[in-house]
Scaffold this active site. Structure first.
Site, short mmCIF file in Angstrom:
data_model
loop_
_atom_site.label_atom_id
_atom_site.label_comp_id
_atom_site.label_asym_id
_atom_site.label_seq_id
_atom_site.Cartn_x
_atom_site.Cartn_y
_atom_site.Cartn_z
N ASP A 8 27.21 3.94 19.87
CA ASP A 8 26.55 4.81 18.89
C ASP A 8 26.59 4.09 17.54
O ASP A 8 26.95 2.91 17.46
CB ASP A 8 27.18 6.21 18.86
CG ASP A 8 28.58 6.23 18.24
OD1 ASP A 8 29.11 5.14 17.91
OD2 ASP A 8 29.14 7.33 18.09
N CYS A 65 32.15 3.28 20.32
CA CYS A 65 31.79 4.37 19.40
C CYS A 65 32.85 4.33 18.31
O CYS A 65 33.46 3.29 18.09
CB CYS A 65 31.68 5.72 20.11
SG CYS A 65 33.20 6.36 20.86
N THR A 67 35.82 5.71 18.12
CA THR A 67 37.15 5.52 18.72
C THR A 67 37.12 4.88 20.11
O THR A 67 38.16 4.49 20.63
CB THR A 67 37.84 6.88 18.89
OG1 THR A 67 36.98 7.69 19.73
CG2 THR A 67 38.04 7.59 17.56
N HIS A 98 45.00 -2.89 36.92
CA HIS A 98 45.53 -1.72 37.62
C HIS A 98 44.47 -0.66 37.89
O HIS A 98 44.51 -0.01 38.93
CB HIS A 98 46.65 -1.07 36.78
CG HIS A 98 47.92 -1.87 36.79
ND1 HIS A 98 49.13 -1.33 36.41
CD2 HIS A 98 48.17 -3.16 37.13
CE1 HIS A 98 50.08 -2.26 36.51
NE2 HIS A 98 49.51 -3.38 36.93
N HIS A 133 47.39 -0.47 43.80
CA HIS A 133 46.45 -0.17 42.71
C HIS A 133 45.07 0.15 43.27
O HIS A 133 44.39 1.07 42.80
CB HIS A 133 46.40 -1.33 41.73
CG HIS A 133 47.71 -1.58 41.05
ND1 HIS A 133 48.30 -0.65 40.24
CD2 HIS A 133 48.57 -2.64 41.11
CE1 HIS A 133 49.45 -1.11 39.79
NE2 HIS A 133 49.64 -2.32 40.32
C1 RB5 Z 1 30.84 9.68 15.41
O1 RB5 Z 1 31.08 10.19 14.14
C2 RB5 Z 1 32.12 9.73 16.24
O2 RB5 Z 1 32.50 11.04 16.49
C3 RB5 Z 1 31.92 8.98 17.54
O3 RB5 Z 1 31.53 7.68 17.28
C4 RB5 Z 1 33.13 8.83 18.44
O4 RB5 Z 1 34.25 8.38 17.74
C5 RB5 Z 1 33.43 9.93 19.34
O5 RB5 Z 1 34.32 9.81 20.20
#
Ligand code: RB5
Length: 146
Positions: A8, A65, A67, A98, A133
């Site tokens: 994203d 994304c 995180t 694993h 595994h």
């Molecule tokens: C976008 O703001 C953020 O929520 C997205 O990139 C991501 O971290 C969601 O898991």
């Protein structure tokens, strides 16, 4: 290796960085978007990467994304996808060895580019371990029939 990549907006710069690195290593990179830092929703990009892998158009997937979490959850909705959020070389190695992860996900807001590059290199050079595994991964596949 054919590698599908997707992100994203929050993972866009990391995706661009990793795509360039993978191409430099000689991999065939299929960029499924997004293509700018304009805000978009991550589910479609995680799903697109997951489908590229499970439909055999890519050997492995790379997602980003903010995180790595949201896009991994989305990718994991595609049957046959084992998407793992990794943060470093150790989690990348174990996700592949694993968990037989076939999609690796990272956070553009949580992981530095150089750390991400090392993690991807480790992910790609690590072989899945068989035995117990493999059996556990097969148990996960059974869960998809519930
Ligand atoms: C976008 O703001 C953020 O929520 C997205 O990139 C991501 O971290 C969601 O898991």
């Amino acid at each position: 290796m054919r590698i599908a990549v997707g992100s994203d907006h929050a993972g866009y710069l990391l995706k661009e960085f990793l795509s360039a690195h993978l191409a430099e290593l000689g991999h065939d990179v299929d960029d499924l978007g997004t293509h700018s830092e304009r805000a978009v929703d991550y589910p479609e990009f995680g799903a697109a990467v997951g489908q590229a892998v499970t439909e055999g158009r890519a050997d492995l997937g790379v997602c980003a994304c903010g995180t790595g979490i949201g896009i991994s959850i989305a990718a994991n909705k595609i049957q046959g996808v084992r998407a793992a959020v990794v943060h470093d070389v150790t989690t990348a190695r174990l996700a592949r060895a694993h968990n037989h992860a076939n999609v690796v996900c990272m956070g553009g807001r949580t992981v530095g580019h150089e750390v991400a590059k090392d993690a991807i290199d480790t992910f790609l050079s690590t072989a899945p371990i068989g035995g117990r595994h493999e059996q556990r991964v097969e148990e996960i596949a059974v869960l998809e029939t519930r």
